[in-house]
Design an enzyme around this catalytic site. Sequence first.
Site, PDB file in Angstrom:
ATOM      1  N   CYS A 134      -1.985-108.811 -16.449  1.00  0.00           N
ATOM      2  CA  CYS A 134      -3.452-108.677 -17.180  1.00  0.00           C
ATOM      3  C   CYS A 134      -4.304-108.286 -16.417  1.00  0.00           C
ATOM      4  O   CYS A 134      -4.944-109.205 -15.567  1.00  0.00           O
ATOM      5  CB  CYS A 134      -3.707-110.133 -17.797  1.00  0.00           C
ATOM      6  SG  CYS A 134      -5.154-110.144 -18.852  1.00  0.00           S
TER       7      CYS A 134
ATOM      8  N   CYS B 109      -7.808-110.181 -16.995  1.00  0.00           N
ATOM      9  CA  CYS B 109      -7.864-111.656 -16.495  1.00  0.00           C
ATOM     10  C   CYS B 109      -7.996-111.557 -15.179  1.00  0.00           C
ATOM     11  O   CYS B 109      -8.504-112.717 -14.532  1.00  0.00           O
ATOM     12  CB  CYS B 109      -6.673-112.214 -16.886  1.00  0.00           C
ATOM     13  SG  CYS B 109      -5.830-111.889 -18.588  1.00  0.00           S
ATOM     14  N   ASP B 110      -7.148-110.905 -14.262  1.00  0.00           N
ATOM     15  CA  ASP B 110      -7.084-111.335 -12.986  1.00  0.00           C
ATOM     16  C   ASP B 110      -7.428-110.148 -11.976  1.00  0.00           C
ATOM     17  O   ASP B 110      -7.386-110.228 -10.598  1.00  0.00           O
ATOM     18  CB  ASP B 110      -5.370-111.230 -12.326  1.00  0.00           C
ATOM     19  CG  ASP B 110      -4.944-112.589 -13.127  1.00  0.00           C
ATOM     20  OD1 ASP B 110      -5.610-113.563 -13.490  1.00  0.00           O
ATOM     21  OD2 ASP B 110      -3.761-112.355 -13.489  1.00  0.00           O
TER      22      ASP B 110
END
Length: 312
Positions: free
Chosen positions: A135, A138-139
């Site tokens: 992701c 997200c990261d």
Amino acid sequence: MNKVYDCVILGAGPGGLSAGIYSGRNRLDTLLIEQGQVGGQIALTAEIENYPGQSLFGETGITLSERMRDQADQFGVERVTDCIEKVELAGDVKVLYGKNETYQARAVILATGAYPRPIGCKGEGRFVGSGVSYCATCDGAFFTDLEVYVVGGGDSAVEEAIFLTQYARKVTIVHRRDELRAAKSIQEKAFANPKIAFLWDSVVEELKGDDVLNAMTVRNVKTGVLTEIRADEQDGMFGVFGFLGTIPRTTLFEGQLTLENGYIVTDEDMKTNIEGVFAVGDVRKKKLRQVVTAAADGAVAAMEVFSFLQER
Ligand code: NAP
């Protein structure tokens, strides 16, 4: 819970949310069950560029799905967070057993979607959260000024590689063939981006490191040559993002529904082999898995539920 809903929808991605909007609008007593955040896989998508009528600038998977959720709320759809562990779909009343509650309905729409396919190389599991991610939204920020490698050549891989260039110093797409699968419009953006490089005809064999990911072995599938890639000494680590497509979430339905390669088989009205059970979106056997096709499936299924309940 003794209540029997008209319609329970399992999964709040675009397919489930669209089904909710149509079901609520038909004034059916509708419950939408989701185990995490709304949006399903698009919640992991940084940029949406092809959903008709979307905001033209700054539309993310999260903003789009939040608006869909608000629209379902407006039509009186009840929403609950729970993890369904067992389903009994055969009877007139369908039963879904959750961790927190048991839910009953006269019809169900399954919109459980799919999850990222692992890279499938040695060491992958060890580095999830310490170098390996699926992701970018997200990261991505964890890899600011570092190098990252994106595995895959489809729309997701190339779009997310472009997204990652806002953080990473350099993004290398590792693809098993010598041409991308992604749409031409997305490819053009990647080829024009000076921060993106390509490692063609290559697969990741092994991910290595002590506490964090700092080396990997890549194999050229044409020549068989193995290349060891090491993190820059000053960086001490790099990131690997896997975007190799998805695997449907259908384990719960095995033995009850007809599946093909793990996907639920439906007719064009989203009907499964069990009366009163419908499936929509990425979990369904079909050719084109997009937000727009998931949303269309949801609308069709909800209208079919309405007819099914009226006939009863
Ligand atoms: P995808 O289209 O299935 O692409 C998966 C990629 O991973 C392919 O390039 C494939 O290589 C590669 N791959 C699969 N298994 C592999 C393995 N074992 N080892 C190495 N490489 C492997 O998946 P996706 O990109 O996640 O897209 C899924 C669906 O969502 C598609 O329909 C896509 O169009 C849609 N989508 C659309 C958008 C958009 O329009 N903005 C954004 C994201 C996703 P090969 O090419 O060699 O098969």
